[in-house]
Design an enzyme around this catalytic site. Sequence first.
Site, PDB file in Angstrom:
ATOM      1  CG  PHE B 140      -2.082   0.857   1.231  1.00  0.00           C
ATOM      2  CD1 PHE B 140      -3.359   0.318   1.049  1.00  0.00           C
ATOM      3  CD2 PHE B 140      -1.964   2.231   1.393  1.00  0.00           C
ATOM      4  CE1 PHE B 140      -4.498   1.139   1.029  1.00  0.00           C
ATOM      5  CE2 PHE B 140      -3.089   3.054   1.365  1.00  0.00           C
ATOM      6  CZ  PHE B 140      -4.358   2.516   1.186  1.00  0.00           C
ATOM      7  N   GLY B 143      -2.272   4.595  -1.968  1.00  0.00           N
ATOM      8  CA  GLY B 143      -3.652   4.107  -1.878  1.00  0.00           C
ATOM      9  C   GLY B 143      -4.570   4.745  -2.910  1.00  0.00           C
ATOM     10  N   GLY B 274       2.142  -5.502  -7.219  1.00  0.00           N
ATOM     11  CA  GLY B 274       2.262  -6.094  -5.889  1.00  0.00           C
ATOM     12  C   GLY B 274       2.054  -7.592  -5.852  1.00  0.00           C
ATOM     13  CB  THR B 275       0.749 -10.081  -8.237  1.00  0.00           C
ATOM     14  OG1 THR B 275       1.532  -9.833  -9.415  1.00  0.00           O
ATOM     15  CG2 THR B 275      -0.554  -9.292  -8.315  1.00  0.00           C
ATOM     16  CB  ILE B 279       8.508  -1.923  -5.913  1.00  0.00           C
ATOM     17  CG1 ILE B 279       8.078  -2.829  -7.071  1.00  0.00           C
ATOM     18  CG2 ILE B 279       9.525  -0.876  -6.387  1.00  0.00           C
ATOM     19  CD1 ILE B 279       7.217  -2.129  -8.109  1.00  0.00           C
ATOM     20  CE1 TYR B 479      -8.121   9.253 -17.040  1.00  0.00           C
ATOM     21  CE2 TYR B 479      -9.741  11.014 -17.143  1.00  0.00           C
ATOM     22  CZ  TYR B 479      -8.955  10.147 -16.404  1.00  0.00           C
ATOM     23  OH  TYR B 479      -8.996  10.172 -15.036  1.00  0.00           O
TER      24      TYR B 479
END
Lengths: 557, 557
Positions: B140, B143, B274-275, B279, B479
């Site tokens: 995290f 966030g 994050g899998t 980092i 976008y």
Amino acid sequence: MAADITASVPESPWWGWAPFTPGGVLPAGARQVLAERLGIDPDVEIAPPPPPATAASVPESSLGAEALGALAAAAGSGTVSQDPADRVRHAAGKHTPDLLRQRAGTPLAFPDAVVSPGARDEVAPILHACSAHGIAVVPFGGGSSVVGGVTPLRGSHSAVIALDLTRLDALISLNEVDRTATFEAGIRGPALERALADHGYTLGHIPQSHQQATLGGYAATRSAGQASTGYGAIAELITAITLETPRGQLALGGRAPASAAGPDLKHLVIGSEGTLGVITEVTVAIKPRVTHKTYGAWAFPSFEAGAAAIRALAQDGGAGDLPDVCRLSDEEETELTLAQTDGAAVRLLRRWLRARGIETPALLLGVWEGTGSDTKRRHKRAVRILKSHGGVSATTAPAEAWDRGRFGSPRLRDELLTIGVMVDTLETAATWTKLAETHTRVAEAIRSALAAGPGGAETRPAAVQGHISHVYRDGASLYYTFIAGAEADPIAQYDRVKAAANAAILAAGATITHHHAVGTEHAAMLPAEIGPLGVNVLRAVKHELDPAGIMNPGKLV
Amino acid sequence: MAADITASVPESPWWGWAPFTPGGVLPAGARQVLAERLGIDPDVEIAPPPPPATAASVPESSLGAEALGALAAAAGSGTVSQDPADRVRHAAGKHTPDLLRQRAGTPLAFPDAVVSPGARDEVAPILHACSAHGIAVVPFGGGSSVVGGVTPLRGSHSAVIALDLTRLDALISLNEVDRTATFEAGIRGPALERALADHGYTLGHIPQSHQQATLGGYAATRSAGQASTGYGAIAELITAITLETPRGQLALGGRAPASAAGPDLKHLVIGSEGTLGVITEVTVAIKPRVTHKTYGAWAFPSFEAGAAAIRALAQDGGAGDLPDVCRLSDEEETELTLAQTDGAAVRLLRRWLRARGIETPALLLGVWEGTGSDTKRRHKRAVRILKSHGGVSATTAPAEAWDRGRFGSPRLRDELLTIGVMVDTLETAATWTKLAETHTRVAEAIRSALAAGPGGAETRPAAVQGHISHVYRDGASLYYTFIAGAEADPIAQYDRVKAAANAAILAAGATITHHHAVGTEHAAMLPAEIGPLGVNVLRAVKHELDPAGIMNPGKLV
């Protein structure tokens, strides 16, 4: 007059880079330098190559009738050849030790057959047949590897084929809106550039191996072209890539110019060196065909001063100021280059430089390529920065001469090996902070290793010359050519030099290869580069895509 | 006056992006547009946020005393918090459905504890403790994920922690020779830019989430900054990266500016969400601090005409002609922007454009950033190409207004959600060939999904506006912002819109995300993007680095 990058050349012979030219191609200037500095007889006759290997010298194929039948069925429109001449030609790449072994009739290995698919959709069935029959597969494009990347090792398998991809050479599509082109992976450099030139475009990826190498080989080895400073290396030019693996097809990229949909798996395929599968299609970014070139050459008081100048250009110059081709020779390479060149002009240049306090110059060559007068403007802006760093103009002649002769060195190597000269190149790259020390260490390591021949002949003459050829904001490549009289065991001589250079590169904290790739030659150094865990990651990916380990055994990991 | 990218902002509250401002921050112009077009009461009072969740509303932690003790021992100087307020704040990112659930007190999950290491070398022991005790780990940073990337899912594990990295916020080293800087991964955007500014440099990576997001988050999500057209996206800015995994440390890059030593594994870490691990350190390329900005805005007769102009700039302009920030609004976004702006100037602009035949303009904004007069020269060269494609100058005011307000939208969303407006954004990217069709399909899909509310209220008013914000030689990003009155079940409303947009994006052959990443939101679409075999490759890598599957379960794959 620049080199014609679309000019077709004959396919490489099994013993060297290019077919034999009666009388040889070594220029008189080079012969003279060899005689003066290395004691090579200037009148030595350039012999024709030995006769090609015949059935008598090639071991019997390990492929049984059943496996051969399965391969033939899978190949479809392709061919399966057991002709000794084909097997000899696919027995090695163009590494100097490879060529020495080829000439001695003792290559490390022979492929049991050469399979040449005639269509992309024949590759998957061929891989299936090889999986089913326990046959290793060595993808073979231009065969120009200088790191043992195409050596037909069979690993734990009972047989090995060379998968020759050069019949897969079509331009599949060209998209002028996106400025991209999709090719079959087996197309060679000149054919690719010719196909693009027909539509007014260029890829601009022109490594020294361009005349033989294929697009798939560029991708598999993370190649960098001689103009990569301007165009980017192949990893930056590829927008989509298709890999045929024993577990199926991996088709990556092409949906968008960029994506955040997880890790970019294209970068697993680029640099995979045939160990994960066979690259069958590549989409690349293209640019308008070059119509204008502006050349420049500057002499700097030292290699360090020249490096500082191009670092300033890379970091503080405006966008595009850096030339597309940017090469800085060290003092020794500059001296050897000048020594081989026409007397009067060089004498004038030397006098001109001496008057400006430059006794042992380091020569910078630049080529700005484009489609209009912008090349002149970019050159003009660059000159301001180069001059402010002590650069003295050396006319455009050296840069033009480089461009004319850019594909010549491998032919010269053929002849030097023939007349008993040990010659090869090796390369690395380092961040600017480490560049000077890396250069000193590597050059000194090569020099010492050449001097320390058998019997401790420490005065053996040798030339060790280096240059920067690829420039980045945070560092540059370093490329070395070493030349000496061949010892009785030239492969041992080569191995001694290479081991010393590798150790120096790793000790300096530089990369083990900037653009020659890993192959068998650098595999032992890979853990130092990416860590044992990095090697495990590559092995895990390989195991997923190639569980039987048939793809290019013994390379990379 | 441009936005101050080094200005610190308060940490995000658990219910939205920024702390509540009494009276609200919605400008009068925006309120008027909401009233006129969407029927929102212009005088609705902006309420203060609901009180933060307390122990009563947060379920008990699943962590036993033994696990807690192990975590505390591993964390060393770090902290292990089970405070309900900490657990609520780490229960979700800033996805609109996340915020709606947070406000309703029904987040998808709560972390059992929030662990905040105080030093990099505490991360490995924390991962070991989690492996030993079967605890899932959700890294995290800021966030700010809008794709569910930090939702504290536990997968098959008995507990889950949020690993808050924001105390790892040091500048480790700055190398002025290489123009690189190494940071701890938990540093937030403004602190990073302030640290670099102190030495005269900038990273130039400024996404809209900049004020909260961390460098590690940028890397983990393959982020692109608002000026990525000029500076490059984060994948191009990272020169080295360190990943702490359950199997050890993977330290990649930094030896050289480029390498051919096998596949570039940095690109497996970038975008890994994050899998694969945590980092902990990132080295980035830096540039001299921006001292000069040149602004420009042009109106085009249509979005297509504007897109053709920036494509010409990207493909045929000189190097650097493309502005660093390059944004082209479609006709609806242009109209809504003008409607919110001061009357007299806009009336004058409309008249000026009408006189030139432009009734429904598409507005292009450009910012050229640099350290000197070169920004003016680049702008001047660009103007030639924009004018030749029908661009009409619309003063510099719209571009300057964008730069002032560039970080404002997430605050506006906070208030819009509070007053019962459904608002969110989504994005994609496509090659130029597919861009127009992608834009039409996606905008239409969002519009139809909003109109098709419960009971088939097909006339429900909605605004769907789009723009190009990241430009490449071969394509661009798209976008979208969509705004409508919230339905009784706003999450169902959101899901309906998102599903329709996703289907349209895939059908158009575009990418499922250009810079928002995958998280939980796009995981189901990943196989369409990289193929089932690509997903298997990611799983194999994950299995190698995280055999127990503790790292960020349920995300990406």
